[in-house]
Every structure is written in C-alpha cells, then in structure tokens.
Design a protein around this motif. Structure first.
Motif, PDB file in Angstrom:
ATOM      1  N   ASN A   1       0.817  -1.214   0.000  1.00  0.00           N
ATOM      2  CA  ASN A   1       0.000   0.000   0.000  1.00  0.00           C
ATOM      3  C   ASN A   1       0.848   1.260   0.000  1.00  0.00           C
ATOM      4  N   ARG A   2       2.141   1.140   0.372  1.00  0.00           N
ATOM      5  CA  ARG A   2       3.057   2.282   0.333  1.00  0.00           C
ATOM      6  C   ARG A   2       4.482   1.744   0.272  1.00  0.00           C
ATOM      7  N   THR A   3       5.351   2.544  -0.301  1.00  0.00           N
ATOM      8  CA  THR A   3       6.752   2.127  -0.453  1.00  0.00           C
ATOM      9  C   THR A   3       7.717   3.055   0.266  1.00  0.00           C
ATOM     10  N   TYR A   4       7.256   4.203   0.735  1.00  0.00           N
ATOM     11  CA  TYR A   4       8.121   5.119   1.477  1.00  0.00           C
ATOM     12  C   TYR A   4       7.544   5.266   2.893  1.00  0.00           C
ATOM     13  N   LEU A   5       8.431   4.968   3.894  1.00  0.00           N
ATOM     14  CA  LEU A   5       7.991   4.974   5.281  1.00  0.00           C
ATOM     15  C   LEU A   5       8.949   5.800   6.118  1.00  0.00           C
ATOM     16  N   THR A   6       8.415   6.293   7.221  1.00  0.00           N
ATOM     17  CA  THR A   6       9.260   6.871   8.246  1.00  0.00           C
ATOM     18  C   THR A   6       9.422   5.870   9.372  1.00  0.00           C
ATOM     19  N   GLU A   7      10.482   6.081  10.122  1.00  0.00           N
ATOM     20  CA  GLU A   7      10.827   5.157  11.187  1.00  0.00           C
ATOM     21  C   GLU A   7       9.633   4.978  12.130  1.00  0.00           C
TER      22      GLU A   7
ATOM     23  N   VAL B   1      15.235 -12.613   5.279  1.00  0.00           N
ATOM     24  CA  VAL B   1      14.647 -12.573   6.624  1.00  0.00           C
ATOM     25  C   VAL B   1      13.135 -12.650   6.498  1.00  0.00           C
ATOM     26  N   GLU B   2      12.532 -13.644   7.168  1.00  0.00           N
ATOM     27  CA  GLU B   2      11.086 -13.807   7.121  1.00  0.00           C
ATOM     28  C   GLU B   2      10.441 -12.744   7.999  1.00  0.00           C
ATOM     29  N   LEU B   3       9.450 -12.018   7.422  1.00  0.00           N
ATOM     30  CA  LEU B   3       8.731 -10.986   8.162  1.00  0.00           C
ATOM     31  C   LEU B   3       7.399 -11.486   8.723  1.00  0.00           C
ATOM     32  N   GLY B   4       6.805 -12.481   8.090  1.00  0.00           N
ATOM     33  CA  GLY B   4       5.534 -13.005   8.563  1.00  0.00           C
ATOM     34  C   GLY B   4       4.976 -14.034   7.605  1.00  0.00           C
ATOM     35  N   ASP B   5       3.897 -14.752   8.052  1.00  0.00           N
ATOM     36  CA  ASP B   5       3.227 -15.746   7.204  1.00  0.00           C
ATOM     37  C   ASP B   5       1.745 -15.754   7.539  1.00  0.00           C
ATOM     38  N   VAL B   6       0.935 -16.183   6.569  1.00  0.00           N
ATOM     39  CA  VAL B   6      -0.515 -16.258   6.707  1.00  0.00           C
ATOM     40  C   VAL B   6      -0.977 -17.592   6.120  1.00  0.00           C
ATOM     41  N   GLN B   7      -1.845 -18.339   6.860  1.00  0.00           N
ATOM     42  CA  GLN B   7      -2.437 -19.587   6.390  1.00  0.00           C
ATOM     43  C   GLN B   7      -3.909 -19.333   6.090  1.00  0.00           C
ATOM     44  N   THR B   8      -4.356 -19.677   4.883  1.00  0.00           N
ATOM     45  CA  THR B   8      -5.727 -19.399   4.477  1.00  0.00           C
ATOM     46  C   THR B   8      -6.145 -20.358   3.378  1.00  0.00           C
TER      47      THR B   8
ATOM     48  N   THR C   1      15.032  -1.300  10.970  1.00  0.00           N
ATOM     49  CA  THR C   1      16.238  -0.637  10.476  1.00  0.00           C
ATOM     50  C   THR C   1      15.854   0.366   9.393  1.00  0.00           C
ATOM     51  N   LEU C   2      16.692   1.338   9.232  1.00  0.00           N
ATOM     52  CA  LEU C   2      16.464   2.366   8.224  1.00  0.00           C
ATOM     53  C   LEU C   2      17.037   1.931   6.889  1.00  0.00           C
ATOM     54  N   GLY C   3      16.587   2.648   5.822  1.00  0.00           N
ATOM     55  CA  GLY C   3      17.129   2.377   4.499  1.00  0.00           C
ATOM     56  C   GLY C   3      16.193   1.534   3.663  1.00  0.00           C
ATOM     57  N   PRO C   4      16.667   1.081   2.485  1.00  0.00           N
ATOM     58  CA  PRO C   4      15.811   0.303   1.579  1.00  0.00           C
ATOM     59  C   PRO C   4      15.643  -1.151   2.055  1.00  0.00           C
ATOM     60  N   HIS C   5      14.485  -1.715   1.748  1.00  0.00           N
ATOM     61  CA  HIS C   5      14.188  -3.118   2.054  1.00  0.00           C
ATOM     62  C   HIS C   5      13.574  -3.757   0.813  1.00  0.00           C
TER      63      HIS C   5
ATOM     64  N   VAL D   1       9.513  -5.883  -4.474  1.00  0.00           N
ATOM     65  CA  VAL D   1       9.090  -4.499  -4.236  1.00  0.00           C
ATOM     66  C   VAL D   1      10.049  -3.890  -3.221  1.00  0.00           C
ATOM     67  N   ILE D   2      10.548  -2.671  -3.507  1.00  0.00           N
ATOM     68  CA  ILE D   2      11.501  -1.996  -2.625  1.00  0.00           C
ATOM     69  C   ILE D   2      10.777  -0.982  -1.767  1.00  0.00           C
ATOM     70  N   VAL D   3      11.040  -1.066  -0.448  1.00  0.00           N
ATOM     71  CA  VAL D   3      10.459  -0.134   0.529  1.00  0.00           C
ATOM     72  C   VAL D   3      11.602   0.625   1.167  1.00  0.00           C
ATOM     73  N   THR D   4      11.456   1.963   1.246  1.00  0.00           N
ATOM     74  CA  THR D   4      12.484   2.813   1.840  1.00  0.00           C
ATOM     75  C   THR D   4      11.969   3.352   3.169  1.00  0.00           C
TER      76      THR D   4
END
Length: 804
Positions: A174-180, A206-213, A226-230, A253-256
């Motif tokens: 839903n967004r690619t630019y975030l603040t800390e 690094v696994e961020l999460g999972d969903v079973q459905t 952490t700061l910077g691109p992901h 998808v790159i998130v900053t």
C-alpha cells in the motif's frame, strides 16, 4: 419438479405397449389436450403419471433382484500426469451381472485421499464422469471410485493424478516510502489457484511473517526496525497431502524507511578508572528535536538482570556500587511501533581477588586436626590495604571470623566456604569439600572355595570400613605372598593360592592399609583337601567261602581327606544299597544273612569335599549252597542207594530160600527118560535174566512161582536148622533131544549150579521165589548206574552180608 406454464403444449410419451394402464393414460392425455388451459387437468396428469410409476415399480419389485458386481475400474484422462490448466476427466466404469431385466439403483462415490469429492445416484449402467476443468496442483492426489448397490460395494484400484506447475504469485504494497516506526500492508496473491494456501513474506532472506488461508490471496502488516531500503518478495505453498507444493518467488518491491530525529542518550559517571566499590551514576534520556513526546517511554536496564533498573517518560536515573569485572547498561526508548536503544560497557578494576580456600595436610583421617587457610592473592594496593580485608569461614551455616584467614578445625566430612570482605565488596571462594579418610577396620580373611591339594583356590580379604584406595597384603607363615590394591567400594581383595604338600598346614594373615593406618586380620589355618584315591572293595568272607546263611561284609576303603561319603551298588539296581558318611577312610556294608539272591556284581563309590567321585572295580559274588543242604542231599542220595541195595539183597535172599525149600522134591533123572515118564524143563529167556521157569512132569506144568503150602512135617525140621546158612548145589542135567526144535537152556556148559540158602525161620507164608545170579547182577547193575562205583560181585557180597 418444475410445472410447465399453462400456455405451453406438452408432448407426453405414451406408455409402452402391453401396459395395464394404457387406456387410462390415453384417456387422461386426451382430456389433458382438451383442457390444457385448466390447472386441474395438469394435476390429474401428474397423479396418473405417479400411479403409473407406482404400478411399474410394483412390477419391477416382483421380478428377481439377484445381481453381482463384477468389476469397478477408474481411469484418468488424458493422462495421470498433466500440466497445469489441463481439463482432466475421471472415468468410472463398472460391470454388473444380473439375473433379470430390472433397473438397479447405483450409487457412485469418488474419493480423493479417503475424502468424498463426488457422489452420483443413477439407474443407468453408463460410465460416470468426474470433471476437473483447468486442473490445478490442488487436484493432485490418489482417487478411488466405489460402486454401491443395495448395500453391496466394490472399489476400484487407486489412481494418482499429478498436475505440474503453479502460477507465479504477485506482491503489492500500500506504500513504499515509510518513516521510522511506520507500518506497511503487503498483499500476496496466487492467481487462478485453488486449495489451502500458506503465504510467506520476506525481506531479502529474513522472514517478516506468514498467513495460512484457504483463499488464494493474503495480507500482512509489516514492521521495519532498520532504516534504508528493504527488498520485499513473497511466495506461497499449496497443501497437497502428504507434502506441500511450493511456488516460485513473486515480484520484488523496494520499501524505503527514513529515520526520525529522535534517539535515546545513556550517560555513566564515572566512566573510566572505576574500581570495585566505587559509586556509579547512570542516566537514560531521549532527545526529541521538537517532536511530540507524549507517547515516548524510556527504560534503563543492566545485562544479567531480568528487571530494569528504572524507567520514565523522557528520562530516568539510577545509582549503584560498581562490581566487577564488567558492567553493561542499556537505555531503550519506545514510541508506538518505534523502538531505539543505546548500550555501553563499564570496565571495573578488581579491588581484591576472590579468596581461595585450602586445607593441610592434603590427606587427613576423621576427627584429626586440620588447618584451613582463606586468602585473596591479588589486592589493588593503590586503593586498598590488605589489613582491611576480613575473612569468614562458613561451614554448615556457621560462620567463624578470623582476620588472618587461618582456621584450625577437626577433620569432618563437610563443605567449607571462605568469604573475603572489604569496603562493602564481598567475594566468596569456591566450595572446598573435605572428605577425611576413614581408617581401615580389622580385615576379615576367609576362603572363597575349597582348598584342594595341587589346585588353585582363593583367599578373600576385606575391611568393612576404610577410605579407598586400600592396599591388602597376604602373608603365609610371616612371609609376604601377594599384594593388591582395591579402588572400588564393596570390592574385596582376592588372592590365588596353591598347596602342594598334603602334610602342610598353611597359616595365613591379611594386612590392610590406607595411608598410615595398618590393620591385620586373625590367623587363618588352611589344610588342603586330598582328593580320594580309587576305592578298594574287600569282601568278607573270602569269595570262595560265601555260602547261604553266612554274614557278608563289603568293605570300601580309600585314601584321602575325610569325611567321606560311601555308596554301595549292585549292578542292575537303580538305587544304592547304602549311603553313609564317615570320618574314617573306610566303611562296610553288611548283609546279616546272605542268600542265593545276593549273588551278583558289586561296587562302591566314594566322595569327599573335593567333589570328585571315585568308583571301585566290580566284585563278582557267588553265594554257594549251605553245608547242611549239601549234607541233606548227600544223605538222601545215600539212603536211596542203601534202600535200593537192601531191596536187591532181600530179593536175592528170598530167591535162594525158595530154592532150598524145594530141593527135596527135585530128583535126578536118567539122561534118557522113559517114553511114558518124560521130564521136560522149559526156561523162558528174558532180556537179562530168566523171568520165569516152569517144570513139566507127566504133562502137567508146575510153575516155580506157584503158591505152595508148607507141609506140617517140615515145621520141626525148620526149627532145628543150624544158624549157618545151608548151601545146596543141585545138578540139573538137561537131556539132549533128537528134535531140532529143542534149544539149549544156557550157553556154554549144560550144568547149572544154583545156590540155595535156607532160612532159619522156615519157609515164607506167601509165594515162593526163584532167582539166579543174573537176577542179582541186574539189581547190582541198577545200583551201579546210581553210584558209579559198585560192581556186581560187591553187590552180591553186600547182599549176603546184609541177609546174614
């Protein structure tokens, strides 16, 4: 069932020919055509149809309903392994044998991994199809078709469908630019796939999460620390028992993430040259740079401590005493989803080292005095004087203070701890476990097995009490034989000994040592057990003199160490005749009265504590007849012989007496008798003697055996007869006849001398007897057959002697 609209014209098929309701149905159909606009007609038509069906069902039910399911076959078309999006058909073919033309109600069931996925009821025998349009991986599995008719079921062999390939997932943010501290919503989709899914979201590796459905689309809220691109991506798995099928990775998808001008600040005073016992001041605060600080909290903590030291809204402080060797502190701030922290280490210089507790001597026995020394080896002399140190000894919760750190105690089994203290710093030594040695008790010496001559046996030596290791020494007549060391509890010292001289009496002692303590056992005197020699079986009386009625003794003797167990046996008997144990090396078995049944082979066995059974040579015992039995048999034989001889002599005597009494009646005739007064003597010759003789005078035969009454004139003569036996000789001259038929009476001379002896008592009252020498010889021959040593002459002499 849908009812047609009244305006429509319905063509109802006619019932088959021969039906029982043909006319009724036709009439109803005509009326339905006439009143097609009337609803009542439709109801009548429906009723007639139902009635017809019921009648037909009754007809079918009356038919024979026997059947047999022959086979059920399941096939997968076009193939069992197909690519994704292929239209797959599962065809179920059956073969049912029936005895009639009835329609059977068939139930078809399709199973996938033992779960029902399709069911169909039909009366048709056509194949049943189960369609899988645009097959997916979720359709993979084992399929089985089952046919059920009136409770009877038959299943096909399982078929496995494998669909190859999954669609590539897609990732959307839903967004690619975030603040800390901000979050992002990620959506991962599996286009066109069906089944049960597992969606996984990753930031690089690094696994961020999972969903079973069970939907082919999933969302997850992600946080970044952490700061910077992901670089984010996702993938999914389809639950396909027993294993899951994994898709390829989605688009990236790159998130900053940009940082905020807010941070925690940790301050420690003093920070350098900190000694143990120095005070420390710690401060934790937040620099907000003008941001709203309503939602900010700070926490101050120390590593190794599960509770924080202090906490506050924007700052907090804590004061403590420095303890070494290193301290680590952390200042952490939180603001909604944002967390930041700062860590610092403080090196603390040791004021004095941890004390070391030692004991002397190193080995000590219980209740003996010992010395414990507590001392810190290192002291920071620039900050602390050694005299400022205090030492404490802790033993079973009791403390003893001594500035020098030297303690005099009794050796007991306990744990000791030493504590050194100065300027509020308290340090503890390691635990010193004191296990004073226990002096050995008087050892016990014993035999483990029997001391058999020239065979090894074992001597045991053990002290009931004593600290390990224990050294055991075996002495024989004050001479050291062997030595062994025992290291394990309940272990005994085992010595192997051999005695070679039977006359030797071994005197053994055992000595036990552990440290400086020595104890000796009592003296053990051992005499060797001499194995038994081969037994000698002696028989009394001598084997040649054993007769019935005697006392029999079987003496079994051996050489060896008593006591000895003796056993006597007779061959053929299962059990021994006697078993006895004696303190001597010999023993006898006595039979008080021996009989013929005691004859046989006898032997004896012997055994002593050496447990070696020895056996004698067998002795053959033959029990002879008793002497009195021999004498009785001899007497019976002698009496029988005497009776026979006496009978023979009596017969001989009576024959002579008969001849003597008849001698006066005999006369000598001329050799040529007259024609009118002839004498004919006829002797009938028997086998051995003349059995009979008859004298014919004047053609009237008179047998010598004929009974003859004694004359009265002769009674006086007989009464005056001398005691000497009268012997008369009668000469009988047999005339020679001219007739060839006349045979001689005897062989050899024609003169026969008959010896007749008159009885002093007169003639017998009974019959007269005639005998001759052959009669006597016949009797003696019979006697000679019995005795084997009597001849005819001695028999005659015996007869004469007996009669006289």
């Amino acid at each position: 069932m849908m009812v047609p609209a009244p305006a429509q014209h319905i063509n109802t098929p006619r019932p088959p020919a021969g039906s029982g309701v043909t006319h009724t149905v036709l009439a109803l159909q005509d009326r339905r055509h006439q009143f097609s606009s009337d609803r009542m007609g439709l109801l009548l038509l429906l009723a007639s149809t139902l009635l017809c069906g019921c009648i037909q069902s009754g007809i079918v039910a009356s038919e024979d309903t026997s059947f047999k399911i022959s086979s059920v076959t399941l096939t997968i078309e076009p193939a069992e392994e197909v690519p994704r999006n292929t239209n797959v058909t599962l065809r179920c073919q059956t073969k049912v044998l029936t005895s009639g033309s009835m329609a059977l109600t068939r139930k078809y069931t399709i199973f996938k991994e033992n779960r029902i996925v399709h069911t169909k009821m039909t009366e048709s025998s056509d194949d049943v199809l189960y369609l899988l349009p645009e097959a997916r991986v979720s359709n993979n599995g084992k399929y089985v078709c089952q046919l059920t008719i009136e409770g009877e079921a038959l299943s096909s062999q399982p078929k496995k469908l494998k669909v190859m390939g999954l669609s590539k997932p897609t990732l959307h943010l839903n967004r690619t630019y975030l603040t800390e501290g901000d979050t992002v919503t990620a959506t991962c989709s599996a286009p066109g796939e069906t089944g049960v899914f597992g969606f996984y979201f990753y930031d690089d590796s690094v696994e961020l999460g999972d969903v079973q459905t069970d939907s082919n689309r999933a969302q997850s809220t992600l946080h970044f620390t952490t700061l910077g691109p992901h670089r984010l991506h996702c993938f999914y798995t389809v639950d396909n028992m027993p294993v899951d099928v994994k898709s390829e990775e989605s688009n990236e998808v790159i998130v900053t993430v940009r940082g905020l001008s807010i941070k925690p600040v940790l301050e420690i005073s003093p920070e350098n040259n900190v000694y143990e016992g120095d005070p420390l001041n710690i401060s934790c605060r937040v620099e907000t740079s003008g941001l709203n600080s309503e939602n900010i909290e700070v926490y101050l903590s120390q590593d190794g401590n599960s509770r924080w030291l202090s906490m506050g809204k924007t700052n907090t402080k804590h004061r403590m005493t420095a303890t070494g060797p290193q301290l680590t502190f952390e200042c952490m701030m939180t603001m909604e989803h944002l967390k930041k922290s700062e860590r610092r280490n403080v090196t603390v210089i040791e004021l004095f080292s941890a004390p070391v507790l030692t004991m002397s001597p190193a080995e000590v026995f219980q209740e003996e005095p010992m010395t414990l020394t507590c001392r810190s080896e290192k002291v920071a002399s620039e900050k602390l004087n050694r005299d400022e140190l205090s030492y404490y000894l802790s033993s079973n919760q009791s403390f003893a203070s001594n500035g020098s750190g030297v303690f005099k105690v009794k050796a007991l089994k306990t744990d000791h701890i030493c504590i050194a203290q100065a300027r509020g710093i308290r340090k503890t030594s390691k635990v010193l476990k004191v296990h004073p040695k226990v002096a050995v008790s008087v050892p016990k010496i014993s035999l483990q097995d029997k001391p058999i001559l020239e065979q090894p046996f074992h001597v045991l030596c053990q002290s009931a009490v004593g600290s390990l290791p224990i050294t055991y020494i075996l002495y024989s007549n004050s001479t050291k034989l062997k030595e062994t060391v025992v290291h394990l509890p309940n272990q005994t010292a085992l010595f192997t000994v051999v005695i070679y001289n039977a006359k030797e009496l071994g005197s053994y002692k055992c000595e036990a040592r552990n440290g400086g303590k020595r104890m000796q056992s009592e003296e053990l005197v051992i005499s060797a057990i001499v194995p038994l020699s081969r037994p000698t079986l002696t028989v009394l009386p001598d084997l040649s003199d054993i007769s019935e009625g005697d006392q029999l003794n079987l003496i079994c003797a051996v050489n060896g160490t008593p006591p000895v167990t003796f056993r006597w046996y007779r061959e053929g008997d299962k059990h021994p005749l006697r078993i006895t144990t004696s303190a001597e090396t010999f023993k006898d078995y006595e039979v008080a009265v021996v009989s013929k049944q005691h004859s046989g082979l006898y032997y004896c066995e012997a055994e002593n504590r050496a447990s070696i059974m020895v056996r004698s040579n067998p002795v053959d015992i033959d029990v002879r007849m008793a002497l009195w039995k021999k004498a009785m048999i001899g007497g019976i034989v002698f009496l029988f012989i005497l009776l026979v001889v006496t009978a023979g002599c009596v017969l001989h005597y009576r024959s002579k007496r008969g001849k003597r009494e008849r001698a006066p009646e005999l006369s000598v005739k001329p050799s040529s008798p007259k024609s009118d007064d002839s004498l004919t003597v006829t002797l009938t010759h028997g086998t051995e003697v003349y059995k009979s003789a008859s004298v014919r005078v004047n053609r009237s035969a008179v047998s010598v055996w004929t009974e003859r009454k004694p004359e009265a004139d002769n009674e006086e003569d007989h009464s005056t007869v001398s005691n000497e036996p009268d012997v008369e000789y009668t000469e009988v001259v047999h005339p020679r006849s001219a007739e060839a038929a006349r045979a001689p009476l005897r062989r050899g001379t024609d003169t026969v001398y008959s010896e007749l002896q008159n009885s002093t008592h007169g003639p017998p009252e009974g019959h007269d007897y005639v005998s001759n020498t052959r009669d006597t010889q016949h009797i003696c021959s019979f006697s000679d057959q019995i005795l084997g040593s009597v001849n005819s002459n001695s028999c005659i002499h015996a007869c004469r002697t007996t009669v006289m």
